[in-house]
Structure formats: C-alpha cells, structure tokens
Write an enzyme that holds these catalytic residues in place. Structure first.
Site, PDB file in Angstrom:
ATOM      1  N   ASP A   1      16.828 -17.278 -35.516  1.00  0.00           N
ATOM      2  CA  ASP A   1      16.584 -15.942 -34.955  1.00  0.00           C
ATOM      3  C   ASP A   1      15.074 -15.743 -34.915  1.00  0.00           C
ATOM      4  OD1 ASP A   1      18.998 -14.631 -34.285  1.00  0.00           O
ATOM      5  OD2 ASP A   1      19.452 -14.331 -36.394  1.00  0.00           O
TER       6      ASP A   1
ATOM      7  N   ARG B   1      11.075 -15.599 -37.767  1.00  0.00           N
ATOM      8  CA  ARG B   1      11.204 -16.297 -39.049  1.00  0.00           C
ATOM      9  C   ARG B   1       9.924 -17.009 -39.475  1.00  0.00           C
ATOM     10  NH1 ARG B   1      15.132 -13.019 -40.065  1.00  0.00           N
ATOM     11  NH2 ARG B   1      17.151 -13.583 -39.185  1.00  0.00           N
TER      12      ARG B   1
ATOM     13  N   ARG C   1      13.588  -3.883 -30.967  1.00  0.00           N
ATOM     14  CA  ARG C   1      14.005  -5.213 -30.493  1.00  0.00           C
ATOM     15  C   ARG C   1      14.465  -5.149 -29.036  1.00  0.00           C
ATOM     16  NH1 ARG C   1      18.583  -6.761 -34.548  1.00  0.00           N
ATOM     17  NH2 ARG C   1      18.527  -8.789 -33.472  1.00  0.00           N
TER      18      ARG C   1
ATOM     19  N   LYS D   1      22.215 -11.172 -26.406  1.00  0.00           N
ATOM     20  CA  LYS D   1      22.979 -10.494 -27.460  1.00  0.00           C
ATOM     21  C   LYS D   1      22.639  -8.994 -27.436  1.00  0.00           C
ATOM     22  CE  LYS D   1      19.517 -11.586 -30.992  1.00  0.00           C
ATOM     23  NZ  LYS D   1      19.200 -12.368 -32.195  1.00  0.00           N
ATOM     24  N   HIS D   2      23.548  -8.102 -27.882  1.00  0.00           N
ATOM     25  CA  HIS D   2      24.840  -8.336 -28.499  1.00  0.00           C
ATOM     26  C   HIS D   2      25.885  -7.729 -27.555  1.00  0.00           C
ATOM     27  CE1 HIS D   2      21.780  -8.050 -31.679  1.00  0.00           C
ATOM     28  NE2 HIS D   2      22.473  -8.992 -32.303  1.00  0.00           N
TER      29      HIS D   2
ATOM     30  N   HIS E   1      25.827  -4.960 -40.303  1.00  0.00           N
ATOM     31  CA  HIS E   1      25.761  -5.829 -41.470  1.00  0.00           C
ATOM     32  C   HIS E   1      26.576  -5.257 -42.635  1.00  0.00           C
ATOM     33  CE1 HIS E   1      22.263  -7.330 -39.237  1.00  0.00           C
ATOM     34  NE2 HIS E   1      22.400  -8.429 -39.930  1.00  0.00           N
TER      35      HIS E   1
ATOM     36  N   ASP F   1      28.729 -13.523 -34.024  1.00  0.00           N
ATOM     37  CA  ASP F   1      27.640 -13.112 -34.899  1.00  0.00           C
ATOM     38  C   ASP F   1      28.013 -13.569 -36.319  1.00  0.00           C
ATOM     39  OD1 ASP F   1      25.273 -11.985 -35.784  1.00  0.00           O
ATOM     40  OD2 ASP F   1      25.585 -10.076 -34.760  1.00  0.00           O
TER      41      ASP F   1
END
Length: 360
Positions: free
Chosen positions: A72, A80, A147, A177-178, A190, A260
């Site tokens: 990601d 990352r 994002r 996504k998503h 999450h 996901d």
C-alpha cells in the site's frame, strides 16, 4: 496436498500474506512455497533501507519467482517507504485541488506521481502498489479523507487514469479501490461495519462511475468492506451481486479482484456471525474475489497464516470453494512484463527526472 488441490480444480494461488521482519525466516519460505500462496504484501516493519528492501524482494523471488510482491503505497499518509531516497508523494487531494486551478496541468502532475511511485518501487523489486483510490471525497470518511482525489467522479476518473498512465510508464499495473465507493460512510471498516443506505441506481450514477469509465484501464479492483443495504445485506467484498453481477457484468470489468484485508474486524462479520479467517476467505472467493489478503498475522509465529493456508487447502479438497478458471491468469497478468531499472540507473533516467520536476 498440492496434488489434492490440483485435483479439485483450485489450481490458482489466491492468498496474499505478509512476513514479520526485514528478511525471510524458514517459516516465511515454507509459506511462500505453499501452492495457494500467490502474493506477499509489505509493510513499514519490513523496511530498513533501500538495500535491505531490494535484497528482501530478491530473496522472495528466489523462493517463488511468480509471487506478486505488493504494498500500500499511495502517497500522503499511506506510503510505506519514506526514507533513503524514496520521494515523499502528496496525498491525492492535492491533485484534485490543482485540477480546480488548471485541469490539464493536474493530469500531467498525476502522471508524474504515478511514474515516480511505480519506478521507485520497481527499482527495489516491488511489483504492485494498491493504488489509485477511486473513492469520492464527500468530506465524511476519516479513513479515506485526503486519500481521495475529488468529490466529482469525472475528476476522479481523469486524475486516476493519468496516474495509472504514469504507473504504466514505470511498468506497473494498478488497483482501483474501494469498489463501489467508501467515501460516503463515516465508520472505519477496520473496526466496524459501515452501512451505506443509497440505492444501486444512486451508487452507479455517482461513486461507481469511475469504475465504468476506467473499465479498459483498471488492472485490478479491491472492493469495500461496506454494506450497501439496499443492494445486498453482505459487504461488497463478500457479495456476488456486487462482484459478479455489477462489477463483472454491468461494468464489464475483467481484471483481478482482491479482497480487502480479512483481518479487519468488519471483514469477518457476516450474516450475524464472526467468521474465522478461512471461512471469510472462502466466502470472498465464492463471491468473486480472485485473491484474498490476510495482513499483519505473520507476527508471533504466524499461526493464523498457516491456519488459512491449510484451511483453504482442506476446503478445496471438500469442494467448498473452486477457483474461477481465469483467476490465475488475472493474477499473473499483474506481474510486471518488463525488467525494472536499478536505482542508480533510475536516478539518471531523463523521464524519471522530469517526472520529479512535475510533482505537485
């Protein structure tokens, strides 16, 4: 076990797993060799510096040359690798703001972002980044936030297509996504199950529009862990209505579909029950996913990863899931088709240097 899997028709490798550290352990190598392992997703904990990352990716490929190494790495707060030469990329909202000043300049900047993002990852051995985000910026979702490119689906589609062209110049596929859209719900999937009460007609006319307009450009798609209650009681990633009927048939998408992360709390609450990782993976695969992600479960010995691999193999032997005949080809199509430039060569490439200059 490998022969048993092949005999049941489950000939593709649907599991995307992770590793705990900065180098492969004996257990990591064993899991990578499992016939159901098809991908590996990296996190910040797997990063020390560029040399280490490059050596890790080479080590992974030496164990399984066909493995899809993913990350990601979108820009902004979801990136990352941020040091030792990696360019700090902007959140996608910055490109949407530039669009409001100069649309064509924004599309060129988006291509630059995609080129830099893809080229730097590929120089270290990473095959695919789960980008771009196609969710609309309603200003409501904390998990999406900046994002997203923009509120207007037409702007999102144009900027995403430009970014994907930049990825393509670097030899990297893409992942939208998503699906069909996470931007309208407030809950963080999450930890909870977000619910969107809009109709299918509303969703197709707004949030899902980029998927229709990008049907010939998208390499892969990741559905949302969101329940669209007027369409299906199941979250989109577990819904054959969404994945087979809407995404495949109505929107004519023929690339790979990733679930996901199945370790997310919302991912395993289905039909009023909390599923095991194996049960959740089976439901996602039967609904139409080609690949299933299980993240952050390799730590502390990785028992959950082994349980998923063994559980899926056993379920395949019992006929509880069967691979789509095209799934493995869709996975392999995401692997880069060209050799990457080494980092030192990339730093002297004119196209990459120009892309750096065009970043917002």
């Amino acid at each position: 076990m490998a022969n048993r899997i092949a005999d049941t028709g489950a000939v593709h490798a649907p599991v995307v797993l992770d590793i705990e550290g900065t180098a492969l352990t004996a257990d990591d190598k064993r899991r990578l060799r499992h016939p159901l392992t098809g991908g590996l997703i990296l996190f910040a904990r797997n990063w020390q510096d560029r040399r280490q990352l490059t050596e890790l990716c080479a080590q992974i490929k030496s164990v399984r040359p066909d493995i899809l190494i993913c990350v990601d790495h979108e820009g902004g707060r979801v990136q990352r690798f941020r040091s030792d030469g990696f360019t700090h990329l902007p959140p996608m909202r910055v490109l949407g703001e530039r669009w409001m000043d100069d649309a064509l300049d924004a599309t060129d900047a988006a291509t630059a972002v995609g080129h830099v993002l893809g080229a730097e990852l590929r120089a270290c051995g990473v095959d695919l980044s789960f980008t771009p985000v196609l969710d609309l910026d309603f200003g409501r979702s904390s998990i999406i936030g900046d994002r997203a490119f923009h509120r207007d689906p037409r702007v999102v589609a144009m900027l995403a297509k430009s970014l994907m062209f930049g990825l393509l110049r670097a030899g990297m596929a893409n992942c939208g996504k998503h699906f069909p859209g996470h931007g309208k719900v407030r809950a963080d999937s999450h930890v909870a199950i977000p619910v969107d009460t809009r109709s299918l007609k509303q969703l197709l006319a707004d949030d899902a529009s980029p998927y229709r307009w990008l049907s010939t450009s998208l390499s892969s798609v990741m559905p949302a862990h969101v329940v669209y209650s007027k369409v299906d009681r199941r979250p989109a990633g577990f819904s054959s209505r969404w994945l087979k009927d809407v995404l495949r048939q109505q929107l004519n998408f023929n690339g790979a579909i990733f679930s996901d992360d199945l370790s997310m709390e919302a991912a395993r609450q289905l039909d009023g029950a909390m599923l095991t990782y194996t049960e959740a993976a089976i439901e996602a695969l039967n609904a139409g996913c080609d690949m299933v992600l299980l993240c952050n479960q390799s730590v502390d010995g990785g028992a959950a990863v082994d349980q998923l691999l063994d559980g899926l193999a056993d379920a395949a032997g019992k006929g509880r899931w069967r691979a789509d005949p095209d799934s493995e080809m869709r996975r392999l199509d995401l692997l880069p088709q060209t050799a990457p430039l080494a980092w030192d060569e990339l730093m002297h490439q004119a196209a990459y240097q120009h892309a750096l200059e065009r970043l917002p």
